[in-house]
Design a protein around this motif. Sequence first.
Motif, mmCIF file in Angstrom:
data_model
loop_
_atom_site.group_PDB
_atom_site.id
_atom_site.type_symbol
_atom_site.label_atom_id
_atom_site.label_comp_id
_atom_site.label_asym_id
_atom_site.label_seq_id
_atom_site.Cartn_x
_atom_site.Cartn_y
_atom_site.Cartn_z
ATOM 1 N N PRO A 222 45.292 -71.484 52.456
ATOM 2 C CA PRO A 222 45.711 -70.577 53.535
ATOM 3 C C PRO A 222 46.421 -69.330 53.022
ATOM 4 N N ILE A 223 47.172 -69.458 51.926
ATOM 5 C CA ILE A 223 47.845 -68.295 51.352
ATOM 6 C C ILE A 223 46.823 -67.304 50.827
ATOM 7 N N MET A 224 45.808 -67.803 50.129
ATOM 8 C CA MET A 224 44.783 -66.931 49.546
ATOM 9 C C MET A 224 43.962 -66.215 50.606
ATOM 10 N N GLN A 225 43.852 -66.804 51.768
ATOM 11 C CA GLN A 225 43.075 -66.183 52.843
ATOM 12 C C GLN A 225 43.759 -64.960 53.431
ATOM 13 N N ARG A 226 45.028 -64.749 53.106
ATOM 14 C CA ARG A 226 45.788 -63.642 53.684
ATOM 15 C C ARG A 226 45.702 -62.362 52.860
ATOM 16 N N ILE B 201 44.330 -74.759 39.925
ATOM 17 C CA ILE B 201 45.104 -75.447 40.958
ATOM 18 C C ILE B 201 44.220 -76.102 42.011
ATOM 19 N N LEU B 202 43.128 -75.440 42.394
ATOM 20 C CA LEU B 202 42.271 -75.969 43.451
ATOM 21 C C LEU B 202 41.186 -76.912 42.941
ATOM 22 N N GLN C 223 43.242 -58.055 45.010
ATOM 23 C CA GLN C 223 44.635 -57.626 45.002
ATOM 24 C C GLN C 223 45.438 -58.325 43.906
ATOM 25 N N TYR C 224 45.196 -59.586 43.734
ATOM 26 C CA TYR C 224 45.944 -60.393 42.767
ATOM 27 C C TYR C 224 44.944 -61.219 41.955
ATOM 28 N N PRO C 225 44.179 -60.555 41.091
ATOM 29 C CA PRO C 225 43.087 -61.238 40.389
ATOM 30 C C PRO C 225 43.525 -62.401 39.505
ATOM 31 N N HIS C 226 44.676 -62.263 38.863
ATOM 32 C CA HIS C 226 45.127 -63.339 37.977
ATOM 33 C C HIS C 226 45.582 -64.559 38.773
#
Length: 252
Positions: free
Chosen positions: A174-178, A195-196, A183-186
């Motif tokens: 859910p965090i990544m969907q925002r 992690i996933l 924006q934050y490639p690393h």
Amino acid sequence: MLKQASDSPKKRVPLSRERVLRSAIAIADAAGIEALTIRSLARELGVKPMAIYYHVANKSEILDSIVDLVFAEIELPANDGDWRSELVRRANSARRVLSLHHWAIGLMESRRSPGPATLRHHDAVIGTLRRAGFSVEMTAHAYALLDSYVYGFALQEAAMPFQGTDTAADVTEPIMQRFRTDQYPHLVEMATEYILQPGYDFGDEFEFGLGVILDALTRWLLGNTSRIQPTPPGEGLLQSPTDRVDNLKVDN
């Protein structure tokens, strides 16, 4: 008609120092150390607050004593065991105990009147390091390093919004969907490729970090009285624990 014996009132368990301290731990475990007061303890025990003072002098004594009980739950390193194996066992035990008593993390080294279990614990760890061949000074360094890591990891683990295997995805996705992936490639790379992935458990990082520390301490022992100069910041960050230890610079 007389009542059967089973219908008679239960005999009240007498108040004791042990009951007072165990109830104090139960309150802290359930609601945090801030919830532990003389009044909350009296309510938990079903007594008047003044009754507590027959068994403990004040709240400070309660804190000293329950911290000592937490130390008593942590396995001590054996005198005749391999130093590294014993410190691994002790570190894992400390992490397990602190996962049950999160409130204790910030109190473990803060008490000015340590109890016998606390002193016995410290003496056992120091003895393990000394028997391994560490100097007094290096033993102090090693002990501080190990405890900083164990306590710090336990604190971070307690604060994580997920626990256990395959639970990180519920929070991370859910965090990544925002935000856009560019924006934050690393961050996206770390999340998607590590992690996933199935089976990810933040707790597994504990063994990795502990291994890095013990590898460095082992290298110090191999160099006898040599002093380790850590790898400069930014170098060797992607290496395995063994490779990173091999790259430590040693002055002979």
